[in-house]
Design an enzyme around this catalytic site. Structure first.
Site, PDB file in Angstrom:
ATOM      1  N   ASP A   8      50.534  41.381  25.314  1.00  0.00           N
ATOM      2  CA  ASP A   8      49.478  41.245  24.962  1.00  0.00           C
ATOM      3  C   ASP A   8      49.048  42.870  24.245  1.00  0.00           C
ATOM      4  O   ASP A   8      49.100  43.021  25.154  1.00  0.00           O
ATOM      5  CB  ASP A   8      49.039  40.545  26.145  1.00  0.00           C
ATOM      6  CG  ASP A   8      49.664  39.443  26.858  1.00  0.00           C
ATOM      7  OD1 ASP A   8      51.229  39.114  26.449  1.00  0.00           O
ATOM      8  OD2 ASP A   8      49.437  38.607  26.881  1.00  0.00           O
ATOM      9  N   GLU A  39      46.077  38.004  22.081  1.00  0.00           N
ATOM     10  CA  GLU A  39      44.597  36.959  22.969  1.00  0.00           C
ATOM     11  C   GLU A  39      43.666  38.099  24.099  1.00  0.00           C
ATOM     12  O   GLU A  39      42.966  37.764  24.391  1.00  0.00           O
ATOM     13  CB  GLU A  39      45.035  36.270  23.788  1.00  0.00           C
ATOM     14  CG  GLU A  39      46.207  36.441  25.352  1.00  0.00           C
ATOM     15  CD  GLU A  39      45.889  35.576  26.778  1.00  0.00           C
ATOM     16  OE1 GLU A  39      45.331  34.691  26.621  1.00  0.00           O
ATOM     17  OE2 GLU A  39      45.781  35.772  27.631  1.00  0.00           O
ATOM     18  N   ASN A  40      44.477  39.277  24.254  1.00  0.00           N
ATOM     19  CA  ASN A  40      43.689  39.951  24.826  1.00  0.00           C
ATOM     20  C   ASN A  40      43.041  41.658  24.640  1.00  0.00           C
ATOM     21  O   ASN A  40      42.504  41.985  24.805  1.00  0.00           O
ATOM     22  CB  ASN A  40      44.458  40.927  26.223  1.00  0.00           C
ATOM     23  CG  ASN A  40      44.172  40.080  27.444  1.00  0.00           C
ATOM     24  OD1 ASN A  40      45.885  39.801  27.852  1.00  0.00           O
ATOM     25  ND2 ASN A  40      43.780  39.114  27.710  1.00  0.00           N
ATOM     26  N   HIS A  68      43.625  32.833  26.986  1.00  0.00           N
ATOM     27  CA  HIS A  68      42.092  33.378  26.865  1.00  0.00           C
ATOM     28  C   HIS A  68      41.570  33.359  25.303  1.00  0.00           C
ATOM     29  O   HIS A  68      40.897  34.228  24.530  1.00  0.00           O
ATOM     30  CB  HIS A  68      42.088  34.692  27.059  1.00  0.00           C
ATOM     31  CG  HIS A  68      42.248  35.578  28.323  1.00  0.00           C
ATOM     32  ND1 HIS A  68      41.243  34.930  29.784  1.00  0.00           N
ATOM     33  CD2 HIS A  68      42.753  35.325  29.572  1.00  0.00           C
ATOM     34  CE1 HIS A  68      41.236  35.142  30.640  1.00  0.00           C
ATOM     35  NE2 HIS A  68      42.241  35.920  31.287  1.00  0.00           N
ATOM     36  N   HIS A 178      52.292  37.103  28.993  1.00  0.00           N
ATOM     37  CA  HIS A 178      50.880  37.039  30.028  1.00  0.00           C
ATOM     38  C   HIS A 178      50.800  38.138  31.525  1.00  0.00           C
ATOM     39  O   HIS A 178      49.842  37.411  31.650  1.00  0.00           O
ATOM     40  CB  HIS A 178      50.974  35.113  30.405  1.00  0.00           C
ATOM     41  CG  HIS A 178      49.312  35.059  31.835  1.00  0.00           C
ATOM     42  ND1 HIS A 178      48.349  34.789  31.312  1.00  0.00           N
ATOM     43  CD2 HIS A 178      49.985  35.246  32.929  1.00  0.00           C
ATOM     44  CE1 HIS A 178      47.843  34.950  32.783  1.00  0.00           C
ATOM     45  NE2 HIS A 178      48.785  34.921  33.555  1.00  0.00           N
TER      46      HIS A 178
END
Length: 271
Positions: A8, A39-40, A68, A178
């Site tokens: 991430d 995603e972040n 997200h 995650h």
């Protein structure tokens, strides 16, 4: 075939580290295919189109998402036209975008990338095991695909390890994302699938999983939200996993963790 997966990307620190370091890593180690979880990347939540383009420009062949995925509403639109952006395959029917992508890499290799959400300690999602199995069955390793990479985005390391055993011998790599914390369990399973329960993050580890420590600490101590989380902006570590596959079968013959720069930096041996 040499595969690189980066965990991430968190905020500006993670984006800058990817932009500055990834091109050189690809050139130095000769990676044939690169997957980055983004995603972040946009202030710690979601992925804007410019930030997606930045990760792609740095050398990512595919960018994956997670829980997200649609925190930025613009993603609902641009994901439909982007053929290298993959959201979890087991989201509700009708969700925009694709949960699996089969593309040709920079050196002509054909690679299937599948993204899935776990269900342990996570929000509602369809069965990830059956959804991933269907995608893999439609594009078998060693026949249509030269490599298959599964990004399993979930909280529980047990669920990720179970997915690894479920797919052992049928995919090149199962890797968890995650939690933002890299695990030390990288290994090759009996059937030839490389497994790592969590790749870690591309972000500033002088933090609480990528965000400035003050607000998470306040919430743990008081139970009261005092403000928003802010991504930490110190030097980031690029965390992930590197895999080399057998050109005949697509199964793993070598696997090692990647931690470059920042407080978790380690030398990446000859790969």
């Amino acid at each position: 075939m040499k595969l690189l997966f980066l965990g991430d990307v968190v905020g500006r620190a993670g984006r800058d580290a990817v932009a500055e370091r990834l091109p050189g890593i690809i050139a130095t180690y000769g990676f044939d295919f690169v997957v980055v979880n983004g995603e972040n990347a946009s202030h710690g939540n979601g992925l804007t189109e410019p930030h997606f383009s930045g990760i792609r420009d740095a050398g990512a062949d595919i960018v994956t998402l997670g829980d997200h995925a649609f925190d930025r509403r613009e993603t609902l639109t641009y994901i439909e036209r982007e053929t290298t952006l993959v959201r979890p395959i087991n989201m509700a029917p009708g969700t925009p975008g694709r949960g699996a992508m089969f593309i040709e890499g920079r050196n002509g290799h054909r690679v299937l990338v599948v993204n899935a959400l776990g269900r342990v300690f996570m929000g509602p999602a369809d069965d990830p095991f059956r959804a991933v199995e269907a995608a893999v069955a439609a594009c078998p390793l060693g026949e249509q695909a030269d490599a298959i990479i599964v990004d399993f985005h979930t909280e529980a390391t047990s669920e990720i390890q179970a997915m690894g055993h479920f797919l052992d011998g049928r995919v090149s790599l199962v890797v968890g994302t995650h939690t933002h914390i890299p695990t030390s369990d990288h290994r090759i399973l009996k059937g030839g699938t490389a497994l790592m329960a969590d790749a870690g993050m591309c972000g500033d580890y002088d933090s609480v999983i990528g965000v400035e420590a003050d607000e998470p600490l306040n919430r743990f101590l008081t139970g009261i939200m005092g403000g928003r989380f802010s991504p930490a902006e110190g030097e980031a570590t690029l965390s992930g996993v590197a895999v080399e596959t057998d050109p005949r079968t697509g199964l793993a013959i070598k696997v090692m963790p990647v931690r470059i720069g920042g407080v978790l930096a380690q030398a990446l041996p000859e790969f």
